[in-house]
Design a protein around this motif. Structure first.
Motif, PDB file in Angstrom:
ATOM      1  N   ASP A 120      36.124  94.074  41.940  1.00  0.00           N
ATOM      2  CA  ASP A 120      37.520  93.891  41.491  1.00  0.00           C
ATOM      3  C   ASP A 120      37.578  93.949  39.970  1.00  0.00           C
ATOM      4  OD1 ASP A 120      37.297  93.078  44.108  1.00  0.00           O
ATOM      5  OD2 ASP A 120      38.563  91.316  43.897  1.00  0.00           O
ATOM      6  N   PRO A 122      39.228  94.975  36.222  1.00  0.00           N
ATOM      7  CA  PRO A 122      40.551  95.240  35.644  1.00  0.00           C
ATOM      8  C   PRO A 122      40.737  96.749  35.473  1.00  0.00           C
ATOM      9  CG  PRO A 122      39.070  94.256  34.016  1.00  0.00           C
ATOM     10  CD  PRO A 122      38.352  94.232  35.323  1.00  0.00           C
ATOM     11  N   GLU A 123      42.001  97.142  35.408  1.00  0.00           N
ATOM     12  CA  GLU A 123      42.358  98.561  35.346  1.00  0.00           C
ATOM     13  C   GLU A 123      41.513  99.378  34.356  1.00  0.00           C
ATOM     14  OE1 GLU A 123      46.093  99.153  33.355  1.00  0.00           O
ATOM     15  OE2 GLU A 123      46.682 100.704  34.787  1.00  0.00           O
ATOM     16  N   ASP A 126      37.902 100.155  35.658  1.00  0.00           N
ATOM     17  CA  ASP A 126      37.728 100.530  37.062  1.00  0.00           C
ATOM     18  C   ASP A 126      37.198 101.954  37.266  1.00  0.00           C
ATOM     19  OD1 ASP A 126      37.960  99.810  39.854  1.00  0.00           O
ATOM     20  OD2 ASP A 126      39.594 101.275  39.951  1.00  0.00           O
ATOM     21  N   PHE A 143      34.020  93.227  31.411  1.00  0.00           N
ATOM     22  CA  PHE A 143      34.891  92.469  32.316  1.00  0.00           C
ATOM     23  C   PHE A 143      34.088  91.365  32.987  1.00  0.00           C
ATOM     24  CE2 PHE A 143      33.558  94.179  36.513  1.00  0.00           C
ATOM     25  CZ  PHE A 143      32.885  95.344  36.124  1.00  0.00           C
ATOM     26  N   SER A 415      40.278  98.159  43.579  1.00  0.00           N
ATOM     27  CA  SER A 415      40.867  96.902  43.099  1.00  0.00           C
ATOM     28  C   SER A 415      40.565  95.685  43.959  1.00  0.00           C
ATOM     29  CB  SER A 415      42.379  97.009  42.899  1.00  0.00           C
ATOM     30  OG  SER A 415      42.852  95.790  42.370  1.00  0.00           O
ATOM     31  N   ARG A 457      44.406  89.722  41.628  1.00  0.00           N
ATOM     32  CA  ARG A 457      43.748  89.537  40.327  1.00  0.00           C
ATOM     33  C   ARG A 457      44.307  90.388  39.196  1.00  0.00           C
ATOM     34  NH1 ARG A 457      38.306  89.130  43.230  1.00  0.00           N
ATOM     35  NH2 ARG A 457      38.195  86.897  43.608  1.00  0.00           N
ATOM     36  N   HIS A 458      44.431  91.698  39.437  1.00  0.00           N
ATOM     37  CA  HIS A 458      44.741  92.588  38.319  1.00  0.00           C
ATOM     38  C   HIS A 458      45.964  93.453  38.592  1.00  0.00           C
ATOM     39  CE1 HIS A 458      40.791  91.478  36.891  1.00  0.00           C
ATOM     40  NE2 HIS A 458      40.255  91.883  38.018  1.00  0.00           N
ATOM     41  N   ARG A 459      46.849  93.521  37.589  1.00  0.00           N
ATOM     42  CA  ARG A 459      47.920  94.513  37.646  1.00  0.00           C
ATOM     43  C   ARG A 459      47.346  95.840  37.147  1.00  0.00           C
ATOM     44  NH1 ARG A 459      51.034  89.935  36.329  1.00  0.00           N
ATOM     45  NH2 ARG A 459      52.767  89.767  37.808  1.00  0.00           N
ATOM     46  N   TYR A 462      45.545 101.863  40.311  1.00  0.00           N
ATOM     47  CA  TYR A 462      44.302 101.952  41.090  1.00  0.00           C
ATOM     48  C   TYR A 462      44.402 103.101  42.083  1.00  0.00           C
ATOM     49  CZ  TYR A 462      42.944  97.476  39.099  1.00  0.00           C
ATOM     50  OH  TYR A 462      42.588  96.479  38.232  1.00  0.00           O
TER      51      TYR A 462
END
Ligand code: C2O
Ligand code: CU
Ligand code: CU
Length: 483
Positions: A120, A122-123, A126, A143, A415, A457-459, A462
């Motif tokens: 998972d 962050p953007e 990724d 991260f 994600s 968790r993350h906006r 993805y």
């Protein structure tokens, strides 16, 4: 063995209708039995030992992608694209809560980016294809590792070049431990073995080749030589006790129906997203590209000197003719004669995180189609900047994947891990290795699967895509945004 003999064996092997290395070994005149006997001079098993990449902490590490030469067996080498000149790449191993600080160095002649599959991130970390960097450039990742203990992995993700780069050798494990996995006291050290299962095609000179034809893009690029940890049909000497194997199907398109010879079974304890609810004893496990299982195998009762083969059993498949579903022997475990202390199986496994409520939650449907040689989701091909689905952070939803085609599609989400809720059509049921948390679910022809997604968790942007890498590169991928 000389290079010419190696090639003779390989051609005998890959020419066989069903892919069994016994034909390959027989071509050498060795005592093959079940394809497993000692070599003529009694010095040990035929073929090459299993390779184990070094284990590194993903903190302050650089990973260099570049072309190099690998040994595929005595006297035989091939060019490959690798991370840190290793096939497979180094095993990264961290703990939940650790910082991941990695620098990708692109030593290829084309752009690349690395994606942490199942992690998972962050953007910005990724490995989305829009973040790919060109030759000579570097890319920094920083991260926090938030996943629970589990078997994750990493591979490239550049636009339309994921298949070739992964196939040519760029892939490795990313293992995560936590207090729960420590408490289980599972087999460790030399008795915990990550195994990446792949299939490759070799040309007349024994080089790994990647040259998909039109029909190959329809079915995905299938090889006829089984590779485990970068070596064709290797062997691993094992003690007569309990082992833990982390199995990854790292093939572009091949589905494995895994089983062990001599009546041994797998005790399944985990899958893509970590431990399952309870251990389950199984005779076979069907694993699509991108999927992982964490299994225990107890060799305690195996006779000294015996050989156990990890196989992929034959299965039948509708759809275009291909070698998908042929039987393959993947690797051998050679049982040691020395006694070893027996070990008990775990009785219980760590609890799964609570599942979100699904009563009346929003649903979205994604239709995976393959026709006229094109692979699409909801009729569209991937576009780098188009967002095809949106989901609010923290809102559980039911996502329905429909396979209305005669080819399998292993559907993968970036994600966060999801839960598989139901399957209709085709096999019409769920399997023990589809419990717990998953990031990839196999849709055989004409199957529909419902999953519960919950991004907490993350906006950010993805990917959803088919993990048949030829399908993915053909455009069977979309962007979704967690808003
Ligand atoms: Cu393993 Cu987007 O991939
Ligand atoms: Cu992924
Ligand atoms: Cu597909």
């Amino acid at each position: 063995m000389k290079r010419s003999e190696f090639l003779k064996r390989l051609s005998a092997w890959s020419g066989a209708a069903a892919v069994t290395p016994s034909a390959w070994l027989a071509a050498c005149g060795g005592d093959t039995g079940a394809g497993t006997g000692p070599s003529d001079d009694g010095s040990g098993p035929d073929g090459s030992p299993l390779q184990l990449p070094p284990t590194l902490r993903p903190d302050g590490l650089s990973l260099t992608a570049r072309e190099g030469t690998v040994s595929l067996g005595p006297g035989q080498t091939s060019r490959a694209w690798m991370y840190d000149d290793l096939l497979p790449g180094p095993t990264l191993r961290g703990r939940t809560g650790d910082g991941v600080r990695m620098t990708l160095v692109n030593g290829l002649q084309e752009q690349t980016v690395v994606h942490w599959h199942g992690v998972d991130a962050p953007e910005h970390a990724d490995g989305h294809p829009r973040l790919a960097v060109g030759p000579g450039a570097t890319l920094a990742y920083d991260f926090t590792l938030e996943n629970r203990a589990g078997t994750y992995w990493y591979h490239p993700h550049p636009h339309e070049r994921t298949a070739i780069q992964t196939y040519r050798g760029m892939a490795g494990f990313f293992l995560v431990d936590d207090a729960d996995s420590d408490a289980l006291d599972l087999p460790a050290g030399s008795r915990e073995v990550p195994l990446v299962l792949q299939d490759k095609r070799l040309d007349g000179s024994g080089e790994i080749v990647y040259a998909p034809s039109g029909p190959d893009i329809m079915t995905g690029f299938l090889g006829d030589v089984p590779f485990v940890n970068g070596t064709p049909f290797p062997y691993l000497p094992v003690d007569r006790t309990l082992y833990r194997f982390r199995l990854l199907n790292g093939s572009n398109a091949r589905i494995f129906d895994l089983a062990l010879t001599t009546g041994l079974s797998f005790v399944l304890i985990g899958n893509d997203g970590g431990f399952l609810e309870r251990p389950e004893t199984l005779q076979s496990i069907l694993l699509g590209p991108g999927e992982r299982v964490d299994v225990l195998v107890d060799f305690t009762g195996a006779p000294a000197g015996d050989t156990v083969v990890l196989q992929s059993r034959a299965f039948s498949l509708a759809g275009p003719p291909s070698s998908q579903g042929v039987a393959m022997d993947l690797m051998r475990f050679v049982i040691s004669s020395a006694p070893a202390a027996p070990r008990a199986l775990p009785e219980a496994l760590p609890a799964l995180p609570a599942s979100p409520p699904t009563e009346g939650v929003p649903q979205q449907t994604f239709s995976f189609t393959s026709g006229m040689g094109r692979h699409r989701i909801n009729g569209s091909a991937f576009q780098m900047d188009r967002v095809d689905a949106r989901i609010p952070l923290g809102e559980p939803q039911v996502w329905r994947f429909l396979n209305s085609s005669p080819v399998p599609h292993p559907v993968h989400l970036h994600s966060a891990q999801f839960r598989v809720r139901s399957r209709i059509g085709g096999r019409g049921r769920l399997y023990p290795w589809e419990g717990g948390l998953k990031d990839t679910v196999l849709l055989m022809p004409f199957e529909s699967v419902e999953v519960v997604v919950h991004f907490v968790r993350h906006r950010g942007l993805y990917l959803m895509h088919c993990h048949n890498l030829e399908h993915e590169d053909d455009g069977m991928m979309l962007n979704f945004e967690v808003t």
